[in-house]
Design a protein around this motif. Structure first.
Motif, short mmCIF file in Angstrom:
data_model
loop_
_atom_site.label_atom_id
_atom_site.label_comp_id
_atom_site.label_asym_id
_atom_site.label_seq_id
_atom_site.Cartn_x
_atom_site.Cartn_y
_atom_site.Cartn_z
N PHE A 1 -2.46 30.01 51.61
CA PHE A 1 -0.90 29.36 51.09
C PHE A 1 -1.05 27.56 51.48
O PHE A 1 0.09 27.47 50.73
CB PHE A 1 -0.38 29.94 52.06
N ASP A 2 -1.30 27.07 52.32
CA ASP A 2 -1.29 26.38 52.22
C ASP A 2 -1.69 25.28 51.19
O ASP A 2 -0.98 24.23 50.84
CB ASP A 2 -2.45 25.24 53.83
N THR A 3 -2.45 25.48 50.51
CA THR A 3 -3.45 24.50 49.02
C THR A 3 -1.91 25.04 48.36
O THR A 3 -2.11 23.90 46.96
CB THR A 3 -4.96 25.66 49.27
N PHE A 4 -1.82 26.51 48.30
CA PHE A 4 -1.25 27.46 47.10
C PHE A 4 0.13 27.88 47.54
O PHE A 4 0.23 29.34 48.23
CB PHE A 4 -2.02 28.10 46.23
N PRO A 5 1.37 27.34 47.85
CA PRO A 5 1.91 27.42 48.17
C PRO A 5 3.18 28.74 47.23
O PRO A 5 3.18 27.87 46.34
CB PRO A 5 2.82 26.36 48.83
N PRO A 6 3.57 29.69 47.69
CA PRO A 6 4.45 30.16 47.27
C PRO A 6 6.17 29.94 47.02
O PRO A 6 5.90 28.79 47.63
CB PRO A 6 4.55 31.82 47.80
N PRO A 7 6.53 29.90 46.03
CA PRO A 7 8.08 29.26 45.68
C PRO A 7 8.49 29.71 47.49
O PRO A 7 8.75 30.96 47.94
CB PRO A 7 9.17 30.15 44.98
N VAL A 8 10.34 28.56 47.12
CA VAL A 8 10.87 28.42 48.09
C VAL A 8 12.13 29.99 48.25
O VAL A 8 12.55 29.56 46.93
CB VAL A 8 11.13 27.46 49.07
N PRO A 9 11.95 31.37 49.24
CA PRO A 9 12.39 31.93 48.28
C PRO A 9 14.53 30.95 48.95
O PRO A 9 14.64 30.41 48.99
CB PRO A 9 12.98 32.51 49.35
N GLY A 10 15.28 31.71 47.24
CA GLY A 10 16.80 31.32 47.14
C GLY A 10 16.59 30.21 46.28
O GLY A 10 18.07 29.95 45.85
N GLU A 11 15.28 29.22 46.05
CA GLU A 11 15.36 27.68 45.44
C GLU A 11 15.47 28.51 43.80
O GLU A 11 15.22 27.22 42.89
CB GLU A 11 14.66 27.11 45.65
N GLY A 12 15.91 29.95 43.23
CA GLY A 12 15.30 29.78 41.87
C GLY A 12 14.01 30.45 41.72
O GLY A 12 14.26 31.75 40.75
N ASP A 13 12.46 29.54 41.64
CA ASP A 13 11.43 30.17 41.32
C ASP A 13 10.74 31.69 42.44
O ASP A 13 11.68 31.26 43.44
CB ASP A 13 10.45 29.63 41.17
N THR A 14 10.51 32.48 41.75
CA THR A 14 10.22 33.85 41.97
C THR A 14 8.49 33.47 41.33
O THR A 14 7.85 34.27 42.96
CB THR A 14 10.98 35.12 41.35
N ALA A 15 8.05 33.37 41.01
CA ALA A 15 6.31 33.43 40.84
C ALA A 15 6.02 31.59 40.76
O ALA A 15 6.69 30.43 39.72
CB ALA A 15 6.67 34.11 39.64
N PHE A 16 4.79 31.52 41.46
CA PHE A 16 3.97 29.98 41.18
C PHE A 16 2.34 30.70 40.43
O PHE A 16 2.18 30.99 41.21
CB PHE A 16 4.13 29.30 42.16
N ARG A 17 2.79 30.02 39.15
CA ARG A 17 0.85 29.92 38.33
C ARG A 17 0.47 29.06 38.58
O ARG A 17 0.59 28.16 37.53
CB ARG A 17 1.30 31.12 37.50
N TYR A 18 -0.81 29.09 39.13
CA TYR A 18 -1.43 27.38 39.33
C TYR A 18 -2.62 27.66 38.29
O TYR A 18 -3.52 28.45 38.34
CB TYR A 18 -2.04 27.28 41.06
N ARG A 19 -2.91 26.69 37.49
CA ARG A 19 -3.96 26.74 36.65
C ARG A 19 -5.22 25.66 37.22
O ARG A 19 -5.03 24.81 37.39
CB ARG A 19 -4.11 26.30 35.41
#
Length: 198
Positions: A49-67
């Motif tokens: 999670f340090d390298t690929f952090p999740p979205p911040v709750p409440g800021e709009g995004d619910t998913a991050f997809r890192y290519r």
């Protein structure tokens, strides 16, 4: 860890995947790919999670997809981080797909299509099974297999998604909403990926 540290590890992994992909991917080949990707998921020093952090709750995004790579129309690896509450419509992938967990749980609902496909705007689905993808339990699909996901609980997920071709290039993916309407999945449901390769 830096991209420079991760890149050779990812490239070594993808070289093995390309050999299988060129041979042709069936259910047995998917088992080989799952095993290789589960090995990569053990590299918590590179994938966390340090390298690929999740979205911040409440800021709009619910998913991050890192290519994680860009090699044209060849197998493409992504790291997905989803927040609790995130879900998707049932959808296909148009190419083979493998999902392996690094951390967290994602419920996969596997669907069978029960109509004859004669109406391109409509599909009838029946739930076939549920699989909780988590460390030690992975899932794989051929191109026309259908699944949808939901993240329950309190913690985000960090899961590898590996596809036979890059998601961004797939025009034949479709999703099915609760009324049975068929939608172009990429056009209606897919957010852009985050570039995480050199």
């Amino acid at each position: 860890m830096s991209i420079e540290t991760r890149s050779p590890v990812i490239e070594d992994f993808l070289q093995q995947i390309r050999v299988i992909h060129q041979r042709g991917v069936d259910r047995d080949a998917l088992k080989e790919i799952v095993s290789l990707l589960e090995g990569l998921a053990e590299r918590r020093d590179l994938f966390n999670f340090d390298t690929f952090p999740p979205p911040v709750p409440g800021e709009g995004d619910t998913a991050f997809r890192y290519r994680l790579n860009d090699d044209g129309e060849t197998p493409t690896l992504y790291m997905n981080s989803l927040l609790p509450g995130k879900s998707t419509l049932p959808h296909n992938h148009e190419t083979w797909a493998v999902i392996v967990a690094v951390q967290g749980q994602e419920i996969n609902y596997v669907w069978a299509r029960t109509d004859d496909g004669s109406d391109p705007a409509f599909a009838k689905l029946e739930l076939e099974k549920e699989v909780v993808v988590q460390p030690g339990t992975s899932i794989s699909f051929l191109g026309e297999d259908l699944h949808g996901i939901k993240v329950d609980g309190e913690t985000p997920t960090l899961h590898f998604h590996l596809y036979g071709r890059p998601l961004e290039s797939l025009n034949g993916r479709y999703g099915v909403n609760t009324e049975g309407k068929v939608l172009n999945y990429n056009a209606s449901q897919m957010a852009p990926s985050i570039k995480a390769y050199a």
